[in-house]
Scaffold this motif. Structure first.
Motif, mmCIF file in Angstrom:
data_model
loop_
_atom_site.group_PDB
_atom_site.id
_atom_site.type_symbol
_atom_site.label_atom_id
_atom_site.label_comp_id
_atom_site.label_asym_id
_atom_site.label_seq_id
_atom_site.Cartn_x
_atom_site.Cartn_y
_atom_site.Cartn_z
ATOM 1 N N VAL A 263 -6.918 -11.515 -0.513
ATOM 2 C CA VAL A 263 -6.818 -10.052 -0.553
ATOM 3 C C VAL A 263 -7.924 -9.436 0.301
ATOM 4 O O VAL A 263 -7.698 -8.504 1.081
ATOM 5 C CB VAL A 263 -6.893 -9.541 -2.002
ATOM 6 N N ARG A 264 -9.136 -9.978 0.162
ATOM 7 C CA ARG A 264 -10.249 -9.489 0.977
ATOM 8 C C ARG A 264 -9.929 -9.646 2.473
ATOM 9 O O ARG A 264 -10.132 -8.722 3.252
ATOM 10 C CB ARG A 264 -11.513 -10.251 0.579
ATOM 11 N N GLU B 118 -7.687 -3.388 8.246
ATOM 12 C CA GLU B 118 -8.544 -2.244 8.597
ATOM 13 C C GLU B 118 -9.011 -2.292 10.044
ATOM 14 O O GLU B 118 -9.331 -1.255 10.621
ATOM 15 C CB GLU B 118 -9.767 -2.206 7.673
ATOM 16 N N LEU C 270 -3.582 0.865 -3.180
ATOM 17 C CA LEU C 270 -3.119 -0.526 -3.226
ATOM 18 C C LEU C 270 -2.242 -0.641 -4.463
ATOM 19 O O LEU C 270 -2.737 -0.559 -5.589
ATOM 20 C CB LEU C 270 -4.311 -1.477 -3.315
ATOM 21 N N LEU D 290 0.857 -1.184 0.000
ATOM 22 C CA LEU D 290 0.000 0.000 0.000
ATOM 23 C C LEU D 290 0.889 1.228 0.000
ATOM 24 O O LEU D 290 2.075 1.149 0.292
ATOM 25 C CB LEU D 290 -0.871 0.024 1.257
ATOM 26 N N LEU E 28 -7.085 -7.146 3.638
ATOM 27 C CA LEU E 28 -7.556 -5.758 3.740
ATOM 28 C C LEU E 28 -8.507 -5.600 4.926
ATOM 29 O O LEU E 28 -8.406 -4.650 5.705
ATOM 30 C CB LEU E 28 -8.244 -5.331 2.444
ATOM 31 N N ALA F 137 -7.924 2.210 4.307
ATOM 32 C CA ALA F 137 -8.922 2.177 3.222
ATOM 33 C C ALA F 137 -8.643 3.267 2.190
ATOM 34 O O ALA F 137 -8.946 3.112 1.015
ATOM 35 C CB ALA F 137 -10.331 2.321 3.785
ATOM 36 N N SER G 280 -0.737 -18.277 -6.934
ATOM 37 C CA SER G 280 -1.845 -17.365 -7.250
ATOM 38 C C SER G 280 -2.152 -16.496 -6.048
ATOM 39 O O SER G 280 -2.090 -16.942 -4.911
ATOM 40 C CB SER G 280 -3.146 -18.116 -7.544
ATOM 41 N N VAL G 281 -2.536 -15.273 -6.337
ATOM 42 C CA VAL G 281 -3.119 -14.389 -5.318
ATOM 43 C C VAL G 281 -4.624 -14.589 -5.405
ATOM 44 O O VAL G 281 -5.218 -14.293 -6.436
ATOM 45 C CB VAL G 281 -2.784 -12.926 -5.616
ATOM 46 N N THR G 282 -5.264 -15.084 -4.355
ATOM 47 C CA THR G 282 -6.710 -15.277 -4.462
ATOM 48 C C THR G 282 -7.463 -14.042 -3.990
ATOM 49 O O THR G 282 -6.984 -13.273 -3.147
ATOM 50 C CB THR G 282 -7.222 -16.494 -3.664
ATOM 51 N N ALA G 283 -8.655 -13.896 -4.549
ATOM 52 C CA ALA G 283 -9.526 -12.786 -4.162
ATOM 53 C C ALA G 283 -9.837 -12.847 -2.673
ATOM 54 O O ALA G 283 -9.854 -11.822 -1.981
ATOM 55 C CB ALA G 283 -10.815 -12.833 -4.989
ATOM 56 N N GLY G 284 -10.058 -14.060 -2.159
ATOM 57 C CA GLY G 284 -10.384 -14.200 -0.744
ATOM 58 C C GLY G 284 -9.238 -13.774 0.162
ATOM 59 O O GLY G 284 -9.455 -13.170 1.218
ATOM 60 N N THR H 95 -0.225 -6.576 -5.457
ATOM 61 C CA THR H 95 -0.677 -7.799 -4.808
ATOM 62 C C THR H 95 0.221 -8.901 -5.329
ATOM 63 O O THR H 95 0.479 -8.975 -6.527
ATOM 64 C CB THR H 95 -2.137 -8.136 -5.157
#
Lengths: 371, 371
Positions: free
Chosen positions: B280-281, B288, B299, B227, B284, B295, B274-278, B302
């Protein structure tokens, strides 16, 4: 070829390239000025060709223009496939889904509006939606099926347009434009490209290049993610799926190769192209409400682009001065409106009449001038 | 220089480069085999030099080895600054913070363990934490301040090591190793690099290169985000901040230029980068909880890397056959353990005794052989 047939298109995004290709094929000598052709906001787009699910009461002109361009898309795609490459048009249609009672109400308003216009949009229960797209999550309550709202692979499209342009003799000047005058474009290095007509198609930057556009075009930032299905994860959906989550619009557009485009924020923050952590968090969280299986997908790209917003969500297509045409302000609809915009610019160059749907996009509507 | 002084280091990450630099300065002729030097797991690291906040009852050997390497870091950094460039050592220390009562309990166990070992770790109330780092969020209940746990800029470090190696005469063979034998490395193109001693420092890939390592080294995937603070957002913290959120460890490591590294997942999923969406979610969302202001940060990256896990979280440093040394299995502690590992390899080449803390890392501990 004489100077009177020389056209310079400023901007090599989907609008600039579509215009350049059509104008070259109409017999003009065309140069495109762009430091990085194909790599504007349209490179980052989701690829929806979706005038119906984008529509809303009060924006009938936008729907009418979008529908007329969508009708031109199959022919545009097949001509482009022959001339430059397959843009990956997908005919599977679109689902707009509702997660809470406010969303159900929103979709009811949209369905009613569409019914009044005679547009096709079918109500679907949660069970029916899951039969169509098994990945849809348990939080989805109902939806609308809009089979006529399509999608295209934006990057395949831009690559094909770039090829088609070069094959039609379009020349590329890989430089930034600094100022636009009727019949002349001043580049960043102070050199000037002269021509009979300039077509300003620089998207969000159009307002910086000519004072007539400055009050009319503004950047609207959009953050967008690219995901890719992985072995062991649920397959990507076959249709575009749209929703609102806590009032934020979210869409998921599949590509043929297992990619899934997830967009997009809409932020009025000027010329800021940062991807914020909060935007990525929101997009992922919202999309998971719709398709929980994406948590297992690979996140392959995070990016932000600047759409060219106009005051009324209709684009700006027309003459602003002798020797200066504009084709900008397409906001979220640049891909959709590319065929109709390209045809309109050719007609303007030839002095032909425009269809009513396109005449509504004349920038003169903001100056009180008689169109 | 004779063949008996020729050393080949397989792997150009932080361990391989630190070893190569030290061995070259000790008078050996050194070649490093790596297709992309500097760009292994350590390129994606957070940069923590944090043996104390990483420690846990039962892993006293890991703490002891880490502490001895941390003690060597200031001198290592100052020698490296002179020889290759400033690695960006940061002396501001580390906060471990608790978000719920389970976390408070975890930090109590850690504090008690550290007190028993005479290590410095001070309890801080939420108010005290916010006085130290104003960005800490309202959900943080208390924490530990560990002033001695430091951080380094991993990319500045790798770049400096690469430069120092070249200045010390290290040669780089930019190729993949396919097989390791004592005194010989077979490359992907079947050619062989010969030498007196091979040092296997290929991180997670070490187990694929020699059968003795195969049961001992496994990849541990880590997803990590970068970030960057933005105008108008809260400033980045000055200290490393660590926490557990729903049992997931999360850390935030500031860099001098406004960057903030956010890591990291720990996944036993084989050679999957692989960077998974989950992931990263989760990263973050968890970060936070600790620093809500992120926020608004950009970014900027990744990525996923593969740590080299060992069965007991101690690395593998020692001789596995005449002419074959190993320096791998550093898991989350490669940056921290680089100085002590480099010194150990020089000592092994010279036939000198190793400190007790390093002898504990002898791979012979897994074969029942007498060390």
């Amino acid at each position: 070829m004489g100077h009177e047939r020389a056209v310079v298109v400023v901007g090599g995004g989907v609008i600039g390239l579509s215009v350049a290709w059509a104008v070259a094929d109409a017999g003009y000598s065309v140069r495109v000025v762009d430091p990085t052709p194909t790599r504007g906001a349209s490179w980052l787009a989701g690829g929806m060709l979706a005038p119906v699910t984008e529509s809303w009461p009060g924006e009938e002109h936008v729907l009418e223009l979008g529908s007329s361009s969508l009708a031109a898309w199959p022919d545009f795609a097949s001509r482009l496939t022959a001339a430059g490459g397959d843009p990956g048009l997908r005919l599977e249609g679109t689902l707009a889904v509702a997660l809470d009672s406010a969303d159900v109400g929103t979709l009811d308003v949209l369905a009613e509006f569409l019914r009044g216009l005679g547009r096709e949009a079918q109500h679907r229960t949660a069970r029916e939606l899951r039969a169509m797209e098994p990945g849809i999550g348990p939080g989805v309550r109902s939806g609308l099926h809009v089979p006529g709202d399509l999608a295209v692979d934006n990057r395949a499209l831009l690559t094909a347009l770039h090829t088609a342009c070069r094959r039609s003799g379009v020349e590329f000047v890989t430089a930034s434009a600094r100022e636009i005058h009727p019949g002349a474009v001043v580049l960043a290095d102070e050199s000037t490209v002269e021509c009979a007509v300039v077509v300003l198609a620089a998207g969000a930057w159009s307002g910086r290049l000519h004072p007539a556009l400055e009050p009319l075009v503004r950047p609207v930032k959009g953050e967008i993610l690219r995901l890719h299905g992985r072995r062991g994860a649920l397959p990507v959906p076959t249709r575009t799926i749209r929703a609102h989550v806590e009032s934020r619009p979210v869409y998921l557009v599949p590509r043929a190769d297992g990619e899934l485009i997830l967009g997009a924020t809409q932020l009025e923050v000027g010329f800021d192209e940062s991807v914020t952590a909060g935007a990525v968090r929101d997009l992922l969280r919202d999309a998971e409400q719709v398709l929980p299986g994406i948590a297992e997908y690979a996140l392959t790209e995070t990016a932000a682009g600047l759409r060219s917003g106009s005051p009324d969500n209709l684009p700006l297509i027309g003459e602003v001065a002798p020797g200066l045409l504009v084709a900008t302000g397409h906001h979220r609809n640049g891909l959709l409106l590319a065929p109709v915009t390209a045809d309109a610019v050719v007609a303007l160059l030839r002095g032909e009449d425009l269809p009513d749907a396109v005449r509504a996009a004349d920038p003169a509507r903001f100056s009180g001038r008689d169109t």
